[in-house]
Design a protein around this motif. Structure first.
Motif, mmCIF file in Angstrom:
data_model
loop_
_atom_site.group_PDB
_atom_site.id
_atom_site.type_symbol
_atom_site.label_atom_id
_atom_site.label_comp_id
_atom_site.label_asym_id
_atom_site.label_seq_id
_atom_site.Cartn_x
_atom_site.Cartn_y
_atom_site.Cartn_z
ATOM 1 N N MET A 84 0.842 -1.203 0.000
ATOM 2 C CA MET A 84 0.000 0.000 0.000
ATOM 3 C C MET A 84 0.873 1.247 0.000
ATOM 4 N N LYS A 85 0.385 2.288 -0.658
ATOM 5 C CA LYS A 85 1.124 3.539 -0.766
ATOM 6 C C LYS A 85 0.706 4.490 0.357
ATOM 7 N N TRP A 86 1.707 5.055 1.052
ATOM 8 C CA TRP A 86 1.454 5.977 2.146
ATOM 9 C C TRP A 86 2.158 7.304 1.866
ATOM 10 N N TYR A 87 1.570 8.376 2.402
ATOM 11 C CA TYR A 87 2.194 9.698 2.318
ATOM 12 C C TYR A 87 2.538 10.169 3.719
ATOM 13 N N ALA A 88 3.742 10.690 3.864
ATOM 14 C CA ALA A 88 4.162 11.264 5.142
ATOM 15 C C ALA A 88 4.562 12.711 4.897
ATOM 16 N N ILE A 89 4.040 13.609 5.702
ATOM 17 C CA ILE A 89 4.477 15.004 5.613
ATOM 18 C C ILE A 89 5.238 15.346 6.873
ATOM 19 N N CYS A 90 6.407 15.900 6.673
ATOM 20 C CA CYS A 90 7.257 16.326 7.782
ATOM 21 C C CYS A 90 7.196 17.850 7.850
ATOM 22 N N ASP A 91 6.717 18.379 8.967
ATOM 23 C CA ASP A 91 6.468 19.810 9.121
ATOM 24 C C ASP A 91 7.273 20.335 10.307
ATOM 25 N N CYS A 92 8.111 21.340 10.052
ATOM 26 C CA CYS A 92 8.904 21.939 11.132
ATOM 27 C C CYS A 92 7.973 22.701 12.082
ATOM 28 N N ASP A 93 8.126 22.473 13.365
ATOM 29 C CA ASP A 93 7.276 23.117 14.367
ATOM 30 C C ASP A 93 7.716 24.567 14.589
ATOM 31 N N ASN A 94 6.765 25.506 14.385
ATOM 32 C CA ASN A 94 7.077 26.936 14.585
ATOM 33 C C ASN A 94 8.428 27.267 13.961
ATOM 34 N N CYS A 95 8.518 27.078 12.658
ATOM 35 C CA CYS A 95 9.794 27.001 11.958
ATOM 36 C C CYS A 95 10.759 28.148 12.272
ATOM 37 N N TYR A 96 10.326 29.385 12.059
ATOM 38 C CA TYR A 96 11.248 30.510 12.240
ATOM 39 C C TYR A 96 11.717 30.610 13.687
ATOM 40 N N VAL A 97 10.792 30.420 14.627
ATOM 41 C CA VAL A 97 11.162 30.472 16.042
ATOM 42 C C VAL A 97 12.125 29.338 16.383
ATOM 43 N N SER A 98 11.857 28.147 15.867
ATOM 44 C CA SER A 98 12.731 27.002 16.148
ATOM 45 C C SER A 98 14.121 27.206 15.567
ATOM 46 N N CYS A 99 14.205 27.859 14.405
ATOM 47 C CA CYS A 99 15.518 28.168 13.824
ATOM 48 C C CYS A 99 16.308 29.096 14.751
ATOM 49 N N GLU A 100 15.628 30.080 15.327
ATOM 50 C CA GLU A 100 16.308 30.994 16.255
ATOM 51 C C GLU A 100 16.765 30.255 17.511
ATOM 52 N N ARG A 101 16.013 29.255 17.919
ATOM 53 C CA ARG A 101 16.355 28.530 19.144
ATOM 54 C C ARG A 101 17.472 27.520 18.958
ATOM 55 N N VAL A 102 17.782 27.173 17.708
ATOM 56 C CA VAL A 102 18.839 26.177 17.465
ATOM 57 C C VAL A 102 20.138 26.616 18.120
ATOM 58 N N PHE A 103 20.483 27.892 18.000
ATOM 59 C CA PHE A 103 21.729 28.391 18.585
ATOM 60 C C PHE A 103 21.487 29.201 19.859
ATOM 61 N N ARG A 104 20.230 29.198 20.318
ATOM 62 C CA ARG A 104 19.887 29.892 21.565
ATOM 63 C C ARG A 104 19.024 28.991 22.429
ATOM 64 N N PRO A 105 19.588 27.915 22.986
ATOM 65 C CA PRO A 105 18.789 26.999 23.813
ATOM 66 C C PRO A 105 18.198 27.676 25.046
ATOM 67 N N ASP A 106 18.734 28.838 25.422
ATOM 68 C CA ASP A 106 18.185 29.556 26.575
ATOM 69 C C ASP A 106 16.792 30.104 26.303
ATOM 70 N N LEU A 107 16.364 30.073 25.030
ATOM 71 C CA LEU A 107 15.039 30.578 24.678
ATOM 72 C C LEU A 107 13.938 29.532 24.852
ATOM 73 N N GLU A 108 14.307 28.309 25.108
ATOM 74 C CA GLU A 108 13.301 27.257 25.297
ATOM 75 C C GLU A 108 12.384 27.607 26.469
ATOM 76 N N GLY A 109 11.098 27.483 26.231
ATOM 77 C CA GLY A 109 10.125 27.763 27.280
ATOM 78 C C GLY A 109 9.777 29.228 27.443
ATOM 79 N N LYS A 110 10.388 30.113 26.630
ATOM 80 C CA LYS A 110 10.119 31.545 26.724
ATOM 81 C C LYS A 110 9.303 32.003 25.518
ATOM 82 N N PRO A 111 8.483 33.052 25.677
ATOM 83 C CA PRO A 111 7.742 33.574 24.530
ATOM 84 C C PRO A 111 8.687 34.248 23.532
#
Length: 427
Positions: free
Chosen positions: A1-28
């Motif tokens: 059977m053929k299946w489709y999977a979509i991979c979606d980055c969570d809150n993409c732009y914000v997550s990109c900023e957090r990659v090098f700023r782990p201190d931002l986790e849990g903050k608005p």
């Protein structure tokens, strides 16, 4: 059977900023539009505070006095690099895949069992998080529309452990009953309003109608395909997104622009960006258009808006040709008594660069080949050494400022993956 999977980055732009700023986790955290105007991306914590997309940045302090919100100017160079790494991992782990947007990609999984699907999704999530630092949500189903629905549940409900699978009719019906019709892939705001007006509030409400009713009520191929996909029938073609039929680059200025020289420099940069986009999708344009607009929020000033177009003798993607045409257009609509707030360049009549029909009397094959080689070389240099390493003199702002400097970005983060000067220094 053929299946489709979509991979979606969570809150993409914000997550990109957090990659090098782990201190931002849990903050608005919010990311702002060009010129630091409005909120275009929000972290989960910012959403819980009630911050809406499109909120003017200056209003955040008024709405949330005393609340510390981390704000970042849009850093598209960083976002493109980080999401590019995510896509590389998806291509490595998926038998077949195609990129749908900057932060989403579809994978085609043929012959997988439900157990294998869950293992594959979990492994993909863990590898992307470990290798890139980007959290992703994965939805898997027999159709692309249902896969998009599954990714929504994977994102919203921690119990799915970042990967939700809709693999039975029971799960399909249960999910569709909980899914608002306005959130269904392919249902825009206009159709959502119409559907709500006739009592269709969820995906299940639409899917439970007959094919005959859907056809006679809407007579719209997109709605009919969406109905079929919601009922488990795969009917959206497996393909890359189509080439754009028009390309536009426009900006609101930081302040207002009155003199022709500064406005012409802006237009030259917008035209160069459009030409780069053309070449990236291997296209050429027949028509170059330019529009200008005054500040409508300043009624005491004289108001003016205008647009004009220029047809090229032969479709082109050359930066020199498009900038020259855009400059000619600007000169024909510029007025000395206006303070301009916004301008842009739009390319129309976009065709594949393999289908160019040369003009019999004006086409110069030797010049065309030279322009192609020049653009290819400049694109390569700018990709390796950073944007605007090489540019036209007409793109240069006074005092050596670059295009990026002409946009207000007081909260812009570094680019440690693409610029030598921004490489992180370890103690």
């Amino acid at each position: 059977m053929k299946w489709y999977a979509i991979c979606d980055c969570d809150n993409c732009y914000v997550s990109c900023e957090r990659v090098f700023r782990p201190d931002l986790e849990g903050k608005p955290v919010v990311v702002l539009s060009n010129n630091d105007g409005c909120v275009v991306a929000r972290s989960k914590e910012a959403k819980l505070l009630g911050i809406k997309a499109g909120t003017p940045f200056y209003k955040l302090r008024q709405q949330l006095p005393g609340v510390r919100i981390e704000a970042f100017s849009s850093n598209y160079e960083l976002y493109g690099e980080i999401t590019g790494r995510v896509m590389t991992i998806i291509r490595d782990m998926a038998p077949m895949c195609f990129r749908y947007s900057i932060d989403e990609a579809f994978a085609i999984l043929d012959g997988f069992t439900p157990t294998q699907l869950k293992q594959w999704g979990t492994q993909l999530h863990d590898r992307i998080l470990q290798s890139v630092g980007m959290p992703v949500s994965i939805g898997i189903a027999p159709t692309k529309t249902l896969a998009k629905m599954a990714s929504h549940f994977a994102k919203k409900h921690p119990g799915y452990n970042h990967c939700c699978i809709i693999d039975t009719d029971e799960r399909r019906i249960k999910a569709s009953r909980l899914y608002p019709i306005g959130d269904v892939w392919g249902i825009g705001r206009r159709y959502a309003a119409r559907l709500n007006s006739i009592g269709i509030a969820t995906a299940h409400d639409l899917a439970s109608h007959s094919a005959m009713w859907v056809h006679s009520t809407f007579r719209n191929l997109v709605i009919e395909r969406t109905w079929a996909e919601l009922n488990g029938t795969d009917c959206i073609p497996d393909d890359l997104p189509a080439r754009k039929k028009s390309i536009c680059t426009s900006r609101s200025f930081d302040g207002m622009v009155h003199d022709l020289d500064t406005l012409r420099t802006h237009i030259a940069n917008y035209a160069a960006r459009c030409a780069e986009k053309l070449r990236k999708q291997r296209s050429a344009a027949n028509i170059v258009g330019v529009f200008v607009d005054s500040n409508h929020f300043r009624p005491e000033l004289q108001q003016y808006s205008n647009m004009t177009e220029l047809s090229l003798p032969t479709p082109s993607s050359s930066t020199i040709d498009i900038v020259k045409a855009a400059t000619t257009c600007l000169h024909s609509i510029y007025r000395t008594d206006i303070y301009y707030k916004r301008a842009g360049v739009i390319l129309i009549g976009v065709v594949p660069d393999t289908a160019i029909q040369p003009d019999l009397f004006s086409f110069d094959a030797l010049r065309h080949n030279r322009m192609t080689q020049l653009d290819t070389t400049i694109d390569r240099i700018n990709k390796i050494d950073g944007t605007e390493t090489v540019l036209l003199s007409s793109q240069q702002y006074p005092h050596g400022r670059k295009f990026a400097d002409a946009i207000r970005h007081e909260h812009k983060s570094p680019c440690p993956t693409t610029r030598w000067k921004d490489i992180i220094k370890l103690k």
